[in-house]
Structure formats: structure tokens, C-alpha cells
Design a protein around this motif. Structure first.
Motif, PDB file in Angstrom:
ATOM      1  N   MET A 185       0.835  -1.200   0.000  1.00 14.39           N
ATOM      2  CA  MET A 185       0.000   0.000   0.000  1.00 14.39           C
ATOM      3  C   MET A 185       0.876   1.259   0.000  1.00 14.39           C
ATOM      4  SD  MET A 185      -3.040   1.007   2.622  1.00 14.39           S
ATOM      5  CE  MET A 185      -1.954   1.483   3.943  1.00 14.39           C
ATOM      6  N   HIS A 186       1.935   1.267   0.802  1.00 19.53           N
ATOM      7  CA  HIS A 186       2.836   2.422   0.846  1.00 19.53           C
ATOM      8  C   HIS A 186       3.526   2.626  -0.500  1.00 19.53           C
ATOM      9  CE1 HIS A 186       2.270   3.449   4.969  1.00 19.53           C
ATOM     10  NE2 HIS A 186       2.713   2.298   5.418  1.00 19.53           N
ATOM     11  N   ARG A 187       3.895   1.526  -1.126  1.00 21.58           N
ATOM     12  CA  ARG A 187       4.547   1.615  -2.430  1.00 21.58           C
ATOM     13  C   ARG A 187       3.595   2.222  -3.466  1.00 21.58           C
ATOM     14  NH1 ARG A 187       7.000  -3.374  -5.860  1.00 21.58           N
ATOM     15  NH2 ARG A 187       8.254  -2.142  -7.267  1.00 21.58           N
ATOM     16  N   ALA A 188       2.335   1.802  -3.441  1.00 28.26           N
ATOM     17  CA  ALA A 188       1.346   2.355  -4.372  1.00 28.26           C
ATOM     18  C   ALA A 188       1.099   3.835  -4.082  1.00 28.26           C
ATOM     19  CB  ALA A 188       0.037   1.563  -4.282  1.00 28.26           C
ATOM     20  N   GLU A 189       1.025   4.207  -2.809  1.00 26.40           N
ATOM     21  CA  GLU A 189       0.833   5.628  -2.470  1.00 26.40           C
ATOM     22  C   GLU A 189       2.008   6.466  -2.946  1.00 26.40           C
ATOM     23  OE1 GLU A 189       0.319   5.550   1.751  1.00 26.40           O
ATOM     24  OE2 GLU A 189      -1.829   5.122   1.609  1.00 26.40           O
ATOM     25  N   SER A 190       3.208   5.926  -2.787  1.00 29.21           N
ATOM     26  CA  SER A 190       4.402   6.635  -3.217  1.00 29.21           C
ATOM     27  C   SER A 190       4.388   6.858  -4.730  1.00 29.21           C
ATOM     28  CB  SER A 190       5.635   5.831  -2.808  1.00 29.21           C
ATOM     29  OG  SER A 190       6.790   6.388  -3.368  1.00 29.21           O
ATOM     30  N   TRP A 191       4.035   5.820  -5.488  1.00 29.26           N
ATOM     31  CA  TRP A 191       3.951   5.948  -6.941  1.00 29.26           C
ATOM     32  C   TRP A 191       2.866   6.950  -7.332  1.00 29.26           C
ATOM     33  CZ3 TRP A 191       7.030   5.313 -10.767  1.00 29.26           C
ATOM     34  CH2 TRP A 191       8.018   4.344 -10.746  1.00 29.26           C
ATOM     35  N   ARG A 192       1.728   6.918  -6.646  1.00 30.98           N
ATOM     36  CA  ARG A 192       0.642   7.851  -6.975  1.00 30.98           C
ATOM     37  C   ARG A 192       1.122   9.282  -6.794  1.00 30.98           C
ATOM     38  NH1 ARG A 192      -4.660   7.647  -3.387  1.00 30.98           N
ATOM     39  NH2 ARG A 192      -3.084   8.125  -1.825  1.00 30.98           N
ATOM     40  N   GLU A 193       1.804   9.559  -5.684  1.00 30.95           N
ATOM     41  CA  GLU A 193       2.292  10.914  -5.437  1.00 30.95           C
ATOM     42  C   GLU A 193       3.336  11.322  -6.478  1.00 30.95           C
ATOM     43  OE1 GLU A 193       1.030  13.219  -3.429  1.00 30.95           O
ATOM     44  OE2 GLU A 193      -0.469  11.666  -3.021  1.00 30.95           O
ATOM     45  N   ARG A 194       4.212  10.398  -6.851  1.00 31.31           N
ATOM     46  CA  ARG A 194       5.201  10.707  -7.888  1.00 31.31           C
ATOM     47  C   ARG A 194       4.526  11.014  -9.215  1.00 31.31           C
ATOM     48  NH1 ARG A 194       9.659   6.278  -8.288  1.00 31.31           N
ATOM     49  NH2 ARG A 194      10.316   7.643  -9.972  1.00 31.31           N
ATOM     50  N   LEU A 195       3.490  10.237  -9.552  1.00 31.55           N
ATOM     51  CA  LEU A 195       2.775  10.479 -10.801  1.00 31.55           C
ATOM     52  C   LEU A 195       2.127  11.859 -10.798  1.00 31.55           C
ATOM     53  CD1 LEU A 195       1.115   6.986 -11.356  1.00 31.55           C
ATOM     54  CD2 LEU A 195       2.886   8.027 -12.784  1.00 31.55           C
ATOM     55  N   LEU A 196       1.598  12.269  -9.662  1.00 32.28           N
ATOM     56  CA  LEU A 196       0.940  13.574  -9.575  1.00 32.28           C
ATOM     57  C   LEU A 196       1.941  14.725  -9.565  1.00 32.28           C
ATOM     58  CD1 LEU A 196      -1.844  12.715  -6.991  1.00 32.28           C
ATOM     59  CD2 LEU A 196      -2.139  13.135  -9.434  1.00 32.28           C
ATOM     60  N   GLU A 197       3.096  14.531  -8.948  1.00 28.07           N
ATOM     61  CA  GLU A 197       4.079  15.614  -8.835  1.00 28.07           C
ATOM     62  C   GLU A 197       4.972  15.724 -10.068  1.00 28.07           C
ATOM     63  OE1 GLU A 197       6.193  14.844  -5.236  1.00 28.07           O
ATOM     64  OE2 GLU A 197       4.409  15.133  -3.998  1.00 28.07           O
ATOM     65  N   ASP A 198       5.430  14.585 -10.603  1.00 26.85           N
ATOM     66  CA  ASP A 198       6.431  14.602 -11.671  1.00 26.85           C
ATOM     67  C   ASP A 198       5.837  14.441 -13.069  1.00 26.85           C
ATOM     68  OD1 ASP A 198       8.181  14.840  -9.595  1.00 26.85           O
ATOM     69  OD2 ASP A 198       8.815  12.747  -9.617  1.00 26.85           O
ATOM     70  N   GLY A 199       4.560  14.132 -13.174  1.00 28.39           N
ATOM     71  CA  GLY A 199       3.888  14.072 -14.466  1.00 28.39           C
ATOM     72  C   GLY A 199       4.391  12.976 -15.388  1.00 28.39           C
ATOM     73  N   ASP A 200       4.693  13.365 -16.660  1.00 27.92           N
ATOM     74  CA  ASP A 200       5.033  12.390 -17.692  1.00 27.92           C
ATOM     75  C   ASP A 200       6.343  11.648 -17.409  1.00 27.92           C
ATOM     76  OD1 ASP A 200       2.757  12.748 -19.156  1.00 27.92           O
ATOM     77  OD2 ASP A 200       3.624  14.305 -20.468  1.00 27.92           O
ATOM     78  N   ALA A 201       7.301  12.297 -16.756  1.00 26.43           N
ATOM     79  CA  ALA A 201       8.570  11.624 -16.449  1.00 26.43           C
ATOM     80  C   ALA A 201       8.310  10.447 -15.498  1.00 26.43           C
ATOM     81  CB  ALA A 201       9.548  12.605 -15.806  1.00 26.43           C
TER      82      ALA A 201
END
Length: 186
Positions: free
Chosen positions: A106-122
Motif C-alpha cells: 500500500m505504501h509503495r502504491a501511495e508513493s507511486w501515486r504521489e510521484r505520478l501527480l508531482e512529476d507528471g510524464d517523467a
């Protein structure tokens, strides 16, 4: 005193120290069981005869009375077969390990979600590289919708859906190759 076998000279029963260690192990198991919630107890392979004793131990708050009730619970548990107690120990260990793995995922998925929202296409490109089965277009749309939700102070429907998609992609990859995902990040 314990007897010995006339032919081999081996002792016929466990030593007093061994019996005490086993009794203390059962007492500790009883203490751990008394700290569990009803929902957690339901998942364990406990005999019905022990449940009222476990609940009674939880109910008592006085130190000495609780200690006495815990000793009584241990006595009732020692009447059970050793296989039953071993099954309970195994189930408790497994549920603890399974819960830790679930929380880590769950923490790993939350971390990826936040990265997707902050860093966008990269971050999206990195995520697709790590989890090729994920749907790039759908994830991009969910990121866009989530950012729009935040901007307009709307309920986090897309935010939650993005989490579900990320978690499913990670779980799907873990099912496909359990060991290689850890090698990438370890």
C-alpha cells in the motif's frame, strides 16, 4: 521423578525444566491471544471452548486478577492437542507477515501515486517501464482528472481510482515475477 527405559537408558518423559518452558510458551501464546480483537480471533483456527476464556481475560483489568485469569486460560490451552496450538501459532505468524506485506504494498502504491501527480510524464514513463502491463493512457487521464479535482476542491474520486490502478499494476507485476521487482529497487 521421571523414569528411564530399562533397555536404552533414555528418559521416558520430558524434564521438569522442559515442561516449564512449554507451559511458559503456552502462557505467552495466551497473552498474545488476549490482546487480539474479536475480528482477529475469528481468523484463527481456535477451538470454540477457548474463546470465552480469551474474552474473559480481555475483560479483566485488575493486574492480579488478569494474571490469574491468564494462568487459567493457559491451563485450558494446555488441555488442547499440541497440533491445535501449533496451528494457532502458525496462523498468528502468517497474519502478521501478510499484514506487513500488505502495508508495504500500500505504501509503495501511495508513493507511486504521489510521484505520478508531482512529476507528471517523467514519472509516468518510469512507472510504465517498471510495470509494462499498466495502461498508460488511462493512468495519464486519471492523473489529469486528479489534478483537476484538487484545483476545484472536488471529492477525491479520481485520486482514489488512480490509487487502485497503481496498486493493481504493482500487484499484477508482483504476480508475474515475484523476485525481479525487488531487484529493481533494492
Amino acid at each position: 521423578m521421571r523414569g528411564t527405559d530399562d533397555d536404552t537408558g533414555e528418559y521416558l518423559s520430558p524434564s521438569r525444566s522442559q515442561r516449564r518452558r512449554e507451559a511458559l510458551d503456552v502462557l505467552e501464546l495466551g497473552r498474545r491471544l488476549s490482546e487480539l480483537t474479536d475480528a482477529q480471533l475469528e481468523r484463527l483456527p481456535l477451538p470454540e471452548s477457548l474463546l470465552p476464556h480469551i474474552r474473559e481475560t480481555r475483560r479483566i483489568t485488575s493486574h492480579i486478577a488478569r494474571k490469574r485469569q491468564l494462568a487459567f486460560l493457559a491451563k485450558q490451552m494446555r488441555r488442547e492437542d499440541e497440533e491445535v496450538l501449533d496451528a494457532v501459532r502458525d496462523a498468528m505468524d502468517e497474519s502478521g507477515e501478510a499484514a506487513r506485506r500488505e502495508v508495504a504494498a500500500m505504501h509503495r502504491a501511495e508513493s507511486w501515486r504521489e510521484r505520478l501527480l508531482e512529476d507528471g510524464d517523467a514519472a509516468l514513463a518510469e512507472f510504465i517501464d517498471a510495470f509494462p502491463a499498466a495502461d498508460r493512457q488511462h493512468l495519464r487521464q486519471l492523473v489529469r482528472n486528479t489534478l483537476e479535482e484538487r484545483k476545484r476542491n472536488k471529492p477525491p474520486r479520481a485520486f482514489r481510482e488512480l490509487f487502485r490502478e497503481v496498486r493493481e499494476a504493482i500487484a499484477g507485476n508482483a504476480d508475474d515475477n515475484a523476485g525481479s521487482a525487488d531487484d529493481d529497487h533494492g
